[in-house]
Design a protein around this motif. Structure first.
Motif, PDB file in Angstrom:
ATOM      1  N   VAL A   1      60.794 -84.841  60.436  1.00 60.27           N
ATOM      2  CA  VAL A   1      61.172 -83.856  59.261  1.00 60.27           C
ATOM      3  C   VAL A   1      60.325 -84.448  58.050  1.00 60.27           C
ATOM      4  CG1 VAL A   1      63.625 -83.238  59.775  1.00 60.27           C
ATOM      5  CG2 VAL A   1      63.290 -85.184  58.130  1.00 60.27           C
ATOM      6  N   GLY A   2      60.372 -83.962  56.847  1.00 64.50           N
ATOM      7  CA  GLY A   2      59.357 -84.145  55.915  1.00 64.50           C
ATOM      8  C   GLY A   2      58.197 -83.630  55.628  1.00 64.50           C
ATOM      9  N   GLY A   3      57.165 -84.238  55.036  1.00 66.67           N
ATOM     10  CA  GLY A   3      55.962 -83.668  54.614  1.00 66.67           C
ATOM     11  C   GLY A   3      55.235 -84.407  53.299  1.00 66.67           C
ATOM     12  N   ASN A   4      55.218 -83.615  52.467  1.00 68.84           N
ATOM     13  CA  ASN A   4      54.396 -83.913  51.250  1.00 68.84           C
ATOM     14  C   ASN A   4      55.489 -84.656  50.110  1.00 68.84           C
ATOM     15  OD1 ASN A   4      53.721 -83.168  48.039  1.00 68.84           O
ATOM     16  ND2 ASN A   4      51.977 -83.718  49.146  1.00 68.84           N
ATOM     17  N   LEU A   5      55.342 -86.005  49.847  1.00 65.17           N
ATOM     18  CA  LEU A   5      56.011 -86.767  49.126  1.00 65.17           C
ATOM     19  C   LEU A   5      56.766 -86.543  47.730  1.00 65.17           C
ATOM     20  CD1 LEU A   5      57.938 -89.192  48.393  1.00 65.17           C
ATOM     21  CD2 LEU A   5      55.718 -90.447  47.741  1.00 65.17           C
ATOM     22  N   SER A   6      55.776 -85.602  47.191  1.00 68.10           N
ATOM     23  CA  SER A   6      56.121 -85.300  45.621  1.00 68.10           C
ATOM     24  C   SER A   6      57.097 -83.890  45.796  1.00 68.10           C
ATOM     25  CB  SER A   6      54.904 -84.682  44.959  1.00 68.10           C
ATOM     26  OG  SER A   6      53.995 -83.863  45.447  1.00 68.10           O
ATOM     27  N   LEU A   7      56.848 -82.909  46.934  1.00 65.02           N
ATOM     28  CA  LEU A   7      57.782 -81.960  47.414  1.00 65.02           C
ATOM     29  C   LEU A   7      59.229 -82.218  47.408  1.00 65.02           C
ATOM     30  CD1 LEU A   7      56.674 -79.005  46.766  1.00 65.02           C
ATOM     31  CD2 LEU A   7      54.791 -80.560  47.042  1.00 65.02           C
ATOM     32  N   LEU A   8      59.281 -83.244  48.487  1.00 70.81           N
ATOM     33  CA  LEU A   8      60.581 -83.871  48.938  1.00 70.81           C
ATOM     34  C   LEU A   8      61.282 -84.567  47.779  1.00 70.81           C
ATOM     35  CD1 LEU A   8      59.385 -85.411  52.225  1.00 70.81           C
ATOM     36  CD2 LEU A   8      60.420 -83.414  52.089  1.00 70.81           C
ATOM     37  N   ALA A   9      60.587 -85.197  46.977  1.00 72.39           N
ATOM     38  CA  ALA A   9      61.289 -85.708  45.765  1.00 72.39           C
ATOM     39  C   ALA A   9      61.888 -84.580  44.714  1.00 72.39           C
ATOM     40  CB  ALA A   9      60.161 -86.494  44.823  1.00 72.39           C
ATOM     41  N   SER A  10      60.872 -83.582  44.792  1.00 70.16           N
ATOM     42  CA  SER A  10      61.482 -82.507  43.787  1.00 70.16           C
ATOM     43  C   SER A  10      62.442 -81.625  44.325  1.00 70.16           C
ATOM     44  CB  SER A  10      60.248 -81.664  43.606  1.00 70.16           C
ATOM     45  OG  SER A  10      59.854 -80.514  44.682  1.00 70.16           O
ATOM     46  N   SER A  11      62.960 -81.897  45.726  1.00 74.83           N
ATOM     47  CA  SER A  11      64.023 -81.085  46.093  1.00 74.83           C
ATOM     48  C   SER A  11      65.232 -81.822  46.258  1.00 74.83           C
ATOM     49  CB  SER A  11      63.970 -81.048  47.986  1.00 74.83           C
ATOM     50  OG  SER A  11      64.061 -82.363  48.363  1.00 74.83           O
TER      51      SER A  11
END
Length: 305
Positions: A180-190
């Motif tokens: 799972v996962g992907g772009n760090l900034s998008l994951l943090a914003s979730s």
């Protein structure tokens, strides 16, 4: 998990832009790539719209998603580019429609928010891979990146080793779980939203572009404090391009990674060419995978049926 059906020659793919507006010339330049694979291409109704930094209003971009999902002739949705904007759509997506019409969904970067929201709401396997305007239209779009589309035509297990790129071990071990996962900034914003990434017992992929070490530090700290790093069975660190500090005194990106991952208690390996890079190794998200630092390998199960 729900596995989308494989593609066949003669199928039609839909191309839409749920985030930023793609360069129309680059979109057109990329279309022959799919035609050479025997695929037809249908562009979204609003793909050329411009609304500030968005490819049309939220209503228009959402309509393109729903239209492509509901259209039985469309067998896959390949996004034109990332940018910003998919998080604005998450609350209004018809997840029941997606669950009832499972099909290939392919993209990365800002699309990370859609990957996470769709997978956690429907169980659909999606694909973290290169997009038309931002990657396929480039003159240096390479053979390996192009060949990753083959996995859509036949269920294919993927094997990543140092034959592709040099891999560095930050913490030793073996782990398996859903990737799972992907772009760090998008994951943090979730974090703190209904679409917060679930990492429990999973292999967490992290990548980003244009983020200085202090920014990566802050986002990893956010994931750490939210328990997302400790919950993970293993960490797969993809490409972090354009990450050089712009200040005279800074920690290096390597020092940041060591701080967060060295004593995490699960296997962590970096150097994977997954993300804003070429070659771009496409991976299905939501499928089982095995990470081994002993053999320096990542083995991923097929993403289509």
């Amino acid at each position: 998990m729900i596995y989308p059906s494989r593609l066949q020659k003669g199928d039609t793919i839909g191309v839409i832009a749920p985030a930023g507006t793609p360069n129309p010339e680059k979109v057109q330049k990329a279309i022959p790539f799919f035609k050479k694979m025997g695929l037809h291409v249908k562009l979204g109704k609003h793909i050329d719209k411009i609304y500030g930094y968005l490819a049309g209003s939220d209503k228009e971009r959402l309509a393109d998603i729903h239209d492509m999902i509901a259209n039985p002739e469309i067998k896959a949705i390949i996004f034109a580019r990332g940018g910003y904007g998919t998080a604005r759509l998450a609350a209004n997506i018809d997840y029941h429609l997606i669950r009832s019409n499972p099909k290939i969904i392919w993209g990365y970067s800002d699309i990370t928010y859609l990957h996470t929201a769709i997978r956690q709401a429907t169980g659909l396997v999606t694909f973290h891979g290169p997009m038309l305007a931002s990657d396929i239209a480039k003159e240096n779009f390479d053979y390996l990146s192009a060949s990753m589309f083959n996995q859509l035509f036949e269920p294919t297990a993927l094997h990543y080793s140092e034959a592709i790129s040099s891999l560095d071990v930050l913490a030793s071990g073996y782990a398996e779980g859903e990737l799972v996962g992907g772009n760090l900034s998008l994951l943090a914003s979730s974090i703190g939203t209904p679409y917060e990434i679930d990492t429990l017992g999973k292999l967490l992929l992290l990548e980003d572009i244009g983020e200085e070490p202090y920014r990566v530090d802050g986002m990893l700290n956010q994931l750490k404090l939210a328990g997302k790093l400790a919950d993970a069975a293993g960490i797969v660190i993809g490409d972090f391009s354009e990450a050089e500090p712009t200040v005279d005194v800074s920690l290096t990106l390597e020092q940041v990674f060591v701080h967060y991952f060295q004593d995490l208690g699960c296997p962590v390996m970096k150097g994977f060419k997954i993300g804003h890079c070429l070659p771009h190794f496409t991976v299905p998200l939501g499928v089982k995978a095995q990470l081994s630092t002993i053999g320096k390998s990542l083995v991923i199960e097929p993403g289509v049926r």
